[in-house]
Design an enzyme around this catalytic site. Sequence first.
Site, PDB file in Angstrom:
ATOM      1  N   ASN A   1     -48.963  -4.621 -27.610  1.00 41.10           N
ATOM      2  CA  ASN A   1     -49.653  -5.552 -28.330  1.00 41.10           C
ATOM      3  C   ASN A   1     -49.788  -6.581 -27.498  1.00 41.10           C
ATOM      4  O   ASN A   1     -48.984  -7.087 -27.615  1.00 41.10           O
ATOM      5  CB  ASN A   1     -48.484  -5.217 -29.860  1.00 41.10           C
TER       6      ASN A   1
ATOM      7  N   ARG B   1     -53.268  -2.655 -29.895  1.00 37.78           N
ATOM      8  CA  ARG B   1     -53.258  -2.936 -31.065  1.00 37.78           C
ATOM      9  C   ARG B   1     -54.132  -4.555 -31.195  1.00 37.78           C
ATOM     10  O   ARG B   1     -54.150  -5.135 -30.130  1.00 37.78           O
ATOM     11  CB  ARG B   1     -52.503  -3.772 -31.911  1.00 37.78           C
TER      12      ARG B   1
ATOM     13  N   HIS C   1     -52.660  -6.142 -42.004  1.00 43.76           N
ATOM     14  CA  HIS C   1     -51.690  -5.108 -41.653  1.00 43.76           C
ATOM     15  C   HIS C   1     -51.925  -3.264 -41.775  1.00 43.76           C
ATOM     16  O   HIS C   1     -51.050  -3.075 -42.089  1.00 43.76           O
ATOM     17  CB  HIS C   1     -50.401  -5.914 -43.064  1.00 43.76           C
TER      18      HIS C   1
ATOM     19  N   ARG D   1     -46.979 -19.515 -44.388  1.00 40.01           N
ATOM     20  CA  ARG D   1     -48.672 -19.437 -44.996  1.00 40.01           C
ATOM     21  C   ARG D   1     -48.299 -19.834 -46.126  1.00 40.01           C
ATOM     22  O   ARG D   1     -47.413 -19.082 -46.958  1.00 40.01           O
ATOM     23  CB  ARG D   1     -49.360 -18.422 -44.647  1.00 40.01           C
TER      24      ARG D   1
ATOM     25  N   GLU E   1     -45.315  -0.166 -36.682  1.00 40.34           N
ATOM     26  CA  GLU E   1     -46.700   0.297 -35.729  1.00 40.34           C
ATOM     27  C   GLU E   1     -46.718   1.056 -35.143  1.00 40.34           C
ATOM     28  O   GLU E   1     -47.902   0.821 -34.850  1.00 40.34           O
ATOM     29  CB  GLU E   1     -46.834  -1.704 -36.550  1.00 40.34           C
TER      30      GLU E   1
END
Length: 393
Positions: free
Chosen positions: A7, A88, A177, A235, A378
């Site tokens: 990532n 990713r 996601h 957020r 992930e």
Amino acid sequence: MEILSVNAGSSSLKFTLIELPFEKVVVSGTFEKIGIDGSFYTIKYNGEKIKKEVELKNHTDAVKILMNELIDMKILDSYDDLDGVGHRVLHGGDTYFDSIIITPEVEDKIEELFPLGPLHNPANLAGIRSFKEILPNTPQVAVFDTAFHQTMDAEEYLYAVPMEWYEKFSVRKYGFHGTSHKYIAQKMREILGEDKKIISCHLGNGASLCAIKDGKCVDTSMGFTPLAGFIMGTRSGDIDPSIIPYVMEKTNKTAAEIVTDLNKKSGMLALSGVSSDMRDIEEAYLNKDPRSVRAMNMYIKHIANYLSMYNTLLEGAEYIVFTAGVGENSDIVRKLLIDKFKFMGVKLDEEKNSTRGITGEISTEDSTIKVVVLPTNEELMIAKDTYDLINKE
Ligand code: AMP
């Protein structure tokens, strides 16, 4: 096979080396402050964590050091021992429905999508190019955060805005996601032996819900960007868009600055005035701090709204799955949320729910919807997709 799951961020590179098909994590770590003063890396191996300070001018420096460390630590004999690298990638636009072996055309497409993922896609591509430079013969795979959501119907992904915004500028819901929600869908199928109607609740600092039927995404809460949906750590989630020009005029801020405020200074941080970290908010909530109580109540209500919507969309969900930092660890959030659905017979087994580190079912035998805690992974999903694609070649 030894697969590296990567990532790459603008100034960081996280990696996990996984042995497949055994799903065994061999080593993991992070390079930080790439291109900035004070750069360093950490490696976790055999239960030990080492940290080294070193100059990292760019991602290529990080990849070189990583490969040499893996050889020095006798994890690999040579560069050729690494069978594949899975990256990713935030945005695959409406081109990529699945992960893909990286070719020059795929690189060009990731670059073409920079305007849709301006913060992430450039960094993701920098990571890909660095690995290509150091390991030109090793297969590389792109795993897109948007791909799992590409099965959404136009009725779910279109916004009710002038159609040319979609046709000319690709304005639509993409969802994010995806790698985590896909992992949940696959793991649930593995556990149950068949696909069920699932609402996957990825509640971390960033958070999204995903309605899953037949192992595919039907709808998800994030939108054109990860700013949409319900309240998150920092957020805002969905707001009236007219707020933006209004506050721009009041504050003389640019649109970009307002969007940064909505991404970084909003959500639970703004509402609680305490922190964006759910652990701090929970503590303040339990101490009856009025702002934290209100923030928590709003957080729960907003998620419950999405849960209700997806329950209707799925014509009756069979499983609610909690995952990510908050979903896996916060028994308080899980209880407050599931209690909203008591009226329709969804019931938590309070003892199971409050067991530290619980995974598996936390609902009662007679609960009308089963509730499950399932840690997401992930990195493993990225490695598995890479392994599968390499073996298909
Ligand atoms: P993630 O984005 O998945 O890494 O999740 C990060 C979020 O998980 C942060 O807001 C943390 O506060 C939250 N988190 C981690 N551990 C716990 C815990 N034990 N209880 C409540 N929240 C937690």
